[in-house]
Design a protein around this motif. Sequence first.
Motif, PDB file in Angstrom:
ATOM      1  N   GLU A 128       0.945  -1.307   0.172  1.00  0.00           N
ATOM      2  CA  GLU A 128       0.105   0.043  -0.159  1.00  0.00           C
ATOM      3  C   GLU A 128       0.901   1.190   0.048  1.00  0.00           C
ATOM      4  OE1 GLU A 128      -3.525   0.083   2.707  1.00  0.00           O
ATOM      5  OE2 GLU A 128      -2.715  -1.758   3.462  1.00  0.00           O
ATOM      6  N   ARG A 162       0.208   4.313   1.865  1.00  0.00           N
ATOM      7  CA  ARG A 162       0.171   4.513   3.327  1.00  0.00           C
ATOM      8  C   ARG A 162       1.603   4.172   4.021  1.00  0.00           C
ATOM      9  NH1 ARG A 162      -5.083   3.811   5.816  1.00  0.00           N
ATOM     10  NH2 ARG A 162      -3.661   2.771   7.417  1.00  0.00           N
ATOM     11  N   HIS A 163       2.382   3.293   3.290  1.00  0.00           N
ATOM     12  CA  HIS A 163       3.370   2.994   4.018  1.00  0.00           C
ATOM     13  C   HIS A 163       4.567   2.963   2.815  1.00  0.00           C
ATOM     14  CE1 HIS A 163       0.933   1.215   7.222  1.00  0.00           C
ATOM     15  NE2 HIS A 163       0.212   0.512   6.128  1.00  0.00           N
TER      16      HIS A 163
END
Length: 86
Positions: A56, A59-60
């Motif tokens: 992801e 998000r990361h």
Amino acid sequence: MKMGMALEVTSAVIETLAAEATLALPNECCGLLMGHEQDGTVRIERAMAAANVAAEPERHFEIDPRALIDAQRAAREGGGQVVGYY
């Protein structure tokens, strides 16, 4: 970096980080910080962008393992040590 150590970052590195963050939007940018440690000071002299291979990426971040290998090779050839990640 050890507690109590000083940190120096070149203006070129700061500009690179800002540009990489903008280019990566809406995903997280990532890479390696290259430099040297001497007399209790870590000096970051170069930022090496890397592909974000996280599941992801918005998000990361997860640095591409190939970039880590390349950075270690560059360090052995005198290109500075890996002193951090972004």
